[in-house]
Design a protein around this motif. Structure first.
Motif, PDB file in Angstrom:
ATOM      1  N   ALA A   1     -48.987  -9.504  12.800  1.00 52.11           N
ATOM      2  CA  ALA A   1     -50.266  -9.278  12.067  1.00 52.11           C
ATOM      3  C   ALA A   1     -51.484 -10.009  12.730  1.00 52.11           C
ATOM      4  CB  ALA A   1     -49.987 -10.458  10.762  1.00 52.11           C
TER       5      ALA A   1
ATOM      6  N   ILE B   1     -54.814  -7.267   3.874  1.00 49.20           N
ATOM      7  CA  ILE B   1     -53.710  -6.880   4.992  1.00 49.20           C
ATOM      8  C   ILE B   1     -53.504  -5.328   5.204  1.00 49.20           C
ATOM      9  CG2 ILE B   1     -51.610  -7.164   6.084  1.00 49.20           C
ATOM     10  CD1 ILE B   1     -51.267 -10.048   4.923  1.00 49.20           C
TER      11      ILE B   1
ATOM     12  N   ARG C   1     -42.648 -23.931   4.663  1.00 52.88           N
ATOM     13  CA  ARG C   1     -42.773 -22.311   4.447  1.00 52.88           C
ATOM     14  C   ARG C   1     -41.304 -21.896   4.830  1.00 52.88           C
ATOM     15  NH1 ARG C   1     -47.446 -18.677   5.298  1.00 52.88           N
ATOM     16  NH2 ARG C   1     -46.933 -16.719   6.351  1.00 52.88           N
TER      17      ARG C   1
ATOM     18  N   THR D   1     -56.842  -8.363   8.297  1.00 53.70           N
ATOM     19  CA  THR D   1     -55.790  -8.363   8.781  1.00 53.70           C
ATOM     20  C   THR D   1     -55.133  -7.174   9.286  1.00 53.70           C
ATOM     21  OG1 THR D   1     -55.285 -10.694   8.365  1.00 53.70           O
ATOM     22  CG2 THR D   1     -53.542  -9.712   9.305  1.00 53.70           C
TER      23      THR D   1
ATOM     24  N   THR E   1     -61.912 -20.878   7.914  1.00 52.66           N
ATOM     25  CA  THR E   1     -62.276 -19.458   8.226  1.00 52.66           C
ATOM     26  C   THR E   1     -63.046 -19.127   7.202  1.00 52.66           C
ATOM     27  OG1 THR E   1     -60.544 -17.936   7.168  1.00 52.66           O
ATOM     28  CG2 THR E   1     -59.792 -19.499   9.181  1.00 52.66           C
TER      29      THR E   1
HETATM   30  O1  TXA Z   1     -57.383 -14.958   5.410  1.00 52.26           O
HETATM   31  C1  TXA Z   1     -56.240 -15.099   5.916  1.00 52.26           C
HETATM   32  O2  TXA Z   1     -55.537 -14.240   6.175  1.00 52.26           O
HETATM   33  C2  TXA Z   1     -55.783 -16.662   6.114  1.00 52.26           C
HETATM   34  C3  TXA Z   1     -56.694 -17.283   6.980  1.00 52.26           C
HETATM   35  C4  TXA Z   1     -56.024 -18.595   7.594  1.00 52.26           C
HETATM   36  O3  TXA Z   1     -56.798 -16.428   8.111  1.00 52.26           O
HETATM   37  N1  TXA Z   1     -54.289 -16.445   6.555  1.00 52.26           N
HETATM   38  C5  TXA Z   1     -53.370 -16.313   5.721  1.00 52.26           C
HETATM   39  O4  TXA Z   1     -51.900 -16.417   6.108  1.00 52.26           O
HETATM   40  O5  TXA Z   1     -53.485 -15.972   4.400  1.00 52.26           O
HETATM   41  P1  TXA Z   1     -50.777 -16.651   5.119  1.00 52.26           P
HETATM   42  O6  TXA Z   1     -49.759 -17.056   6.191  1.00 52.26           O
HETATM   43  O7  TXA Z   1     -51.158 -17.516   4.177  1.00 52.26           O
HETATM   44  O8  TXA Z   1     -50.397 -15.221   4.850  1.00 52.26           O
HETATM   45  C6  TXA Z   1     -49.891 -14.312   5.783  1.00 52.26           C
HETATM   46  C7  TXA Z   1     -49.440 -13.067   4.960  1.00 52.26           C
HETATM   47  C8  TXA Z   1     -48.127 -13.155   4.514  1.00 52.26           C
HETATM   48  O9  TXA Z   1     -48.019 -12.875   3.001  1.00 52.26           O
HETATM   49  C9  TXA Z   1     -47.256 -12.816   5.320  1.00 52.26           C
HETATM   50  O10 TXA Z   1     -45.926 -12.278   4.618  1.00 52.26           O
HETATM   51  C10 TXA Z   1     -48.080 -11.306   5.643  1.00 52.26           C
HETATM   52  O11 TXA Z   1     -49.215 -12.045   6.004  1.00 52.26           O
HETATM   53  N2  TXA Z   1     -47.496 -11.028   7.091  1.00 52.26           N
HETATM   54  C11 TXA Z   1     -47.470 -11.554   8.312  1.00 52.26           C
HETATM   55  N3  TXA Z   1     -46.939 -10.842   9.401  1.00 52.26           N
HETATM   56  C12 TXA Z   1     -46.723  -9.806   8.591  1.00 52.26           C
HETATM   57  C13 TXA Z   1     -46.025  -8.663   9.156  1.00 52.26           C
HETATM   58  N4  TXA Z   1     -45.579  -8.328  10.418  1.00 52.26           N
HETATM   59  N5  TXA Z   1     -45.577  -7.571   8.353  1.00 52.26           N
HETATM   60  C14 TXA Z   1     -45.841  -7.502   6.868  1.00 52.26           C
HETATM   61  N6  TXA Z   1     -46.639  -8.731   6.630  1.00 52.26           N
HETATM   62  C15 TXA Z   1     -46.885  -9.696   7.475  1.00 52.26           C
END
Ligand code: TXA
Ligand code: MG
Length: 350
Positions: free
Chosen positions: A121, A185, A60, A100, A35
């Protein structure tokens, strides 16, 4: 497991790669892909068995929710509810791209990918490989960064291969990513927009669209102080190389003197030392590994290089990493956020 590794390079062979990857995803398998931020590890977001495989492959914690990736704004309605004007304005300004949004989730989203939260997210990536893969597989792709939990996020295909070869079904190779740190985010499931993780899209950019935007206090604070971050993933000591990382902050000459002194001490103890610096100071250090993450006037280059540097220190098996701190006007805020986490908040002010 034999992992298929396929490189996107020309129109003739690319189609077959997308078709194979789409087939794997539809059958509940795992595919890593580039990405614009970092490489992601994808599975069918609405298939609980498939997303369970992501947690196993990455090792994880199950309370850490996944981001759902889409390729068409029209699909937002299928995944989230309460889509208000703020969301629409944010989509218009920043999608597709490295942002995000946290929104109230639609019932179709399995609890297992949201860590039991009632929010989800969602991100629409701008990278053509990610967009093509989502479109051609006709699914929504749940994708965390494609690293083993606790390791620096992958910015090159070779990092994904290091962590995931033999563990997942397929890795799609492409060039080094453009941005190098994960997406910003923003939580829009609450009345006041809150940044839960800094990234390429800055607070100032978001404020131009949304008015006042808050920052989750846990982002900069020390989690040991008892502030719990709202993004569950932010509480882990992510991005950590195996070495002990120490940030040295202060006036340039003082920082250089102190880092050189500390390095000498550690080397006398027989330990191996890595130093992370800006290009301007590169020649002023002597250590086992000195890594320059770009000019101090080029935050984008710092972001693109940070995780690669942290991985290199692992590869070279250094015991200690001393790092300068880097400017935080733009994406540098994300760089320092990740670096401070890698350092477990150990900052030496000189
Ligand atoms: O750039 C990115 O966002 C990358 C690429 C692959 O898209 N993805 C990424 O995913 O960084 P990950 O899983 O490494 O990080 C996702 C973050 C985590 O800190 C998670 O806790 C947070 O997003 N997250 C996901 N869903 C959430 C929710 N419903 N509420 C709060 N935090 C959330
Ligand atoms: Mg991650």
């Amino acid at each position: 497991m034999d992992t298929i590794i396929a490189k996107i390079q020309n129109k003739d062979s690319d189609e077959a790669i997308y078709m194979k990857a789409a087939q794997i995803l539809k059958n509940g398998g795992l595919v890593a892909f580039p990405t614009e931020t970092v490489y992601g590890l994808g599975a069918n977001a609405l298939d609980e068995m498939a997303s369970a495989k992501i947690y196993a492959a990455k090792r994880r914690p199950s309370d850490n929710p996944l981001i759902v990736h889409i390729a068409d704004v029209a699909d937002l309605d299928k995944l989230a509810v309460d889509i208000d004007d703020r969301v629409k304005k944010t989509v218009k300004a920043f999608w597709p791209g490295p942002l995000t949004m946290i929104l109230k989730k639609n019932q179709c989203i399995p609890d297992s990918i949201t860590g039991g939260l009632d929010t989800v997210a969602i991100r629409m990536p701008s990278h053509f490989v990610a967009a093509n893969l989502i479109k051609k597989s006709k699914i929504f792709i749940a994708a965390p960064s494609a690293n083993i939990s606790g390791r620096p996020s992958p910015t090159r295909a070779k990092h994904v291969i290091e962590d995931m070869n033999g563990i997942i079904d397929m890795i799609i190779e492409h060039d080094e990513v453009d941005i190098g740190v994960e997406s910003t985010i923003i939580d829009l499931s609450v009345d006041k927009p809150v940044i839960l993780r800094p990234g390429y899209i800055t607070k100032a950019q978001l404020e131009q669209v949304l008015g006042e935007v808050f920052v989750d206090p846990a982002i900069q604070g020390n989690i040991a102080d008892g502030v719990i971050p709202k993004a569950p993933g932010m509480k882990y000591k992510h991005y950590a190389p195996k070495a002990k990382v120490i940030i040295v902050d202060g006036k340039d000459n003082d920082v250089i003197d102190v880092i050189n002194c500390l390095t000498k001490d550690k080397q006398l103890e027989g330990l191996k030392v890595g130093i992370m610096t800006c290009s301007e100071n590169m020649k002023k250090y002597k250590a086992d590994v000195v890594f320059d993450i770009g000019s101090r006037y080029d935050e984008a280059s710092n972001a693109r290089t940070l995780f690669e540097a942290l991985r290199l220190f692992d590869e070279k098996k250094v015991d200690y990493v001393y790092s300068e701190s880097f400017p935080t006007n733009n994406v540098g805020a994300a760089v320092m956020n990740r670096l401070i986490k890698a350092a477990g908040h150990t900052i030496l002010h000189v």
